[in-house]
Motif scaffolding. Structure first.
Motif, mmCIF file in Angstrom:
data_model
loop_
_atom_site.group_PDB
_atom_site.id
_atom_site.type_symbol
_atom_site.label_atom_id
_atom_site.label_comp_id
_atom_site.label_asym_id
_atom_site.label_seq_id
_atom_site.Cartn_x
_atom_site.Cartn_y
_atom_site.Cartn_z
ATOM 1 N N LEU A 92 15.059 7.873 -26.292
ATOM 2 C CA LEU A 92 15.924 8.013 -25.117
ATOM 3 C C LEU A 92 17.387 7.919 -25.545
ATOM 4 O O LEU A 92 17.730 7.224 -26.498
ATOM 5 C CB LEU A 92 15.610 6.925 -24.095
ATOM 6 C CG LEU A 92 14.177 6.904 -23.552
ATOM 7 C CD1 LEU A 92 13.981 5.702 -22.642
ATOM 8 C CD2 LEU A 92 13.850 8.192 -22.819
ATOM 9 N N ASN A 101 18.596 11.022 -18.580
ATOM 10 C CA ASN A 101 17.591 11.278 -19.613
ATOM 11 C C ASN A 101 16.522 12.241 -19.131
ATOM 12 O O ASN A 101 16.153 13.188 -19.826
ATOM 13 C CB ASN A 101 16.940 9.961 -20.049
ATOM 14 C CG ASN A 101 17.652 9.309 -21.215
ATOM 15 O OD1 ASN A 101 17.407 9.645 -22.369
ATOM 16 N ND2 ASN A 101 18.555 8.391 -20.904
ATOM 17 N N GLN A 145 10.865 1.931 -20.325
ATOM 18 C CA GLN A 145 11.372 3.009 -21.171
ATOM 19 C C GLN A 145 10.268 4.014 -21.490
ATOM 20 O O GLN A 145 10.511 5.225 -21.543
ATOM 21 C CB GLN A 145 11.958 2.438 -22.458
ATOM 22 C CG GLN A 145 13.263 1.688 -22.254
ATOM 23 C CD GLN A 145 13.891 1.247 -23.560
ATOM 24 O OE1 GLN A 145 13.596 1.779 -24.623
ATOM 25 N NE2 GLN A 145 14.773 0.259 -23.484
ATOM 26 N N ALA A 149 10.342 8.035 -20.774
ATOM 27 C CA ALA A 149 10.026 9.044 -21.789
ATOM 28 C C ALA A 149 8.917 9.980 -21.305
ATOM 29 O O ALA A 149 8.962 11.195 -21.534
ATOM 30 C CB ALA A 149 9.614 8.360 -23.091
#
Length: 390
Positions: A92, A101, A145, A149
């Protein structure tokens, strides 16, 4: 169609060959897992599919499109392969928010602003991260996270999703939770997914098919149940969790079952699972510790037929069960039994015991050094239609 086909891939680094004549097909809608130890070539295979590595030989097709073929000087860059990829490190951008992102793949594809807004918020809601859209990714936990992703890989609805050990940095409880989310994400996408892991539990619980790799070559391809219950070789059995691998010789075969004698001469041990070989052939008897029986010669009743005598060398508590290391028939045998013990007795380290292999528990497999082992693997791969394979 978004099937992925690999035919005759070869990839080397200096004088080390990582992939050697590697051929495989992942069908439309399948989640196929590449399973093997570190250095076996599974991540290299994934990176070749993504276009992050170039093979020296062979073909890669995504759907009907040839995306890589050195012999024909074809190589499409990653941004033209219609793929999404989740990396082990998540990869990221720390200077961007969650929204930034996830929106990045759509910006690269030049989607308009309103479409980006809608698509990003939809996918963030799907992974439970919509309320974090404007938070910097540096303020998220590892599990959060990982969700970001995953959302970034899926937002453009690519034909193929690639996963490179995405759960290895998470704790055990979170890994189990994220497995379900990844499987749900795959099912919603309707595309093809290829997942890389060294964790056999992940492979068994996530996949439609599992591909076991060793030294750049495919050892076995099958459904999770086939891999779990019918390993083809000693290596596959060992890697997917068979604690007991004993060298034996076939002594008799009848009515769909095979009898073997262990190297020490103990036996016969009968099994109805695994390979069939002629009497006199050396094989490997594989069994999981949970499927064996153990008892004490001094307990009520006699030891069952074909029980192998031994001595308990260690006794370890294993959460409601007890794990015994038994020296039996010149080999170390691991048995996990209910905490109360077997046959109403308490088995302690240093005491005599017997071990029994139920006929439906043990599996006969080929030894990795046998000439048949690579042939068996090749036959498994050839059963899958390959484009351009010779």
């Amino acid at each position: 169609m978004s099937a992925v086909e690999l035919a005759g891939l070869r990839k080397s680094y200096a004088d080390v060959t990582v992939l050697d004549d590697f051929s495989l097909r992942a069908n439309q809608g399948e989640l196929v897992t590449l399973l093997g130890p570190s250095g076996c070539g599974k991540t290299t295979t994934l990176r070749c599919i993504a276009g992050l590595e170039r093979a020296e030989r062979g073909e890669i097709r995504i759907g009907e499109r040839l995306v890589a073929c050195p012999e024909r000087r074809v190589f499409l860059p990653p941004n033209r392969r219609d793929i999404g990829m989740v990396f082990q490190s998540y990869a990221l951008w720390p200077h961007m928010t969650v929204f930034g992102n996830v929106a990045y793949p759509l910006r690269v594809r030049r989607r308009d602003r309103r479409e980006r807004q809608r698509a990003v918020m939809e996918i963030l809601a799907m992974v439970g991260m919509d309320s974090y859209a404007h938070r910097p990714v540096t303020e998220l936990s590892g599990g959060q996270q990982q969700r970001v992703a995953l959302a970034r890989a899926m937002v453009a609805r690519p034909a193929v999703l690639l996963f490179d050990e995405p759960l290895s940095n998470l704790d055990a409880k979170l890994r189990r939770s994220m497995r379900r989310e990844i499987r749900d994400a795959h099912d919603r996408s309707g595309g093809t997914s290829i997942y890389v892991t060294h964790d056999q539990e992940e492979a068994i619980t996530l996949s439609d098919r599992v591909v076991v790799i060793r030294g750049g070559k495919i050892q076995q391809v099958g459904t999770p149940k086939e891999i779990y219950t019918k390993p083809a070789t000693r290596f596959v059995a060992d890697f997917i969790g068979f604690e007991n691998l004993l060298t034996a010789t076939v002594s008799e075969a009848r009515d769909g079952s095979t009898a073997v004698k262990l190297t020490s001469g103990a036996g016969p041990v009968w099994t109805s699972k695994g390979i069939t070989r002629a009497p006199g052939t050396e094989v490997v008897l594989a069994a999981r510790a949970d499927e064996l029986e153990i008892g004490s010669p001094g307990s009520p009743g006699e030891a069952p037929a074909a029980a192998i005598p031994g001595v308990i060398r260690s006794r370890t508590y294993a959460g409601g069960r007890v794990e015994y290391l038994v020296e039996a028939a010149g080999a170390q045998v691991v048995v996990r039994a209910p905490e109360a013990g077997a046959a109403g007795s308490t088995l302690e380290a240093g005491s005599d015991a017997w071990v029994r292999f139920p006929v439906d528990a043990a599996v006969l497999v080929d030894d990795d050094n046998a000439e048949r082992a690579p042939q068996a693997a090749e036959q498994t791969v050839e059963s899958v239609p390959l484009r351009g394979a010779t």
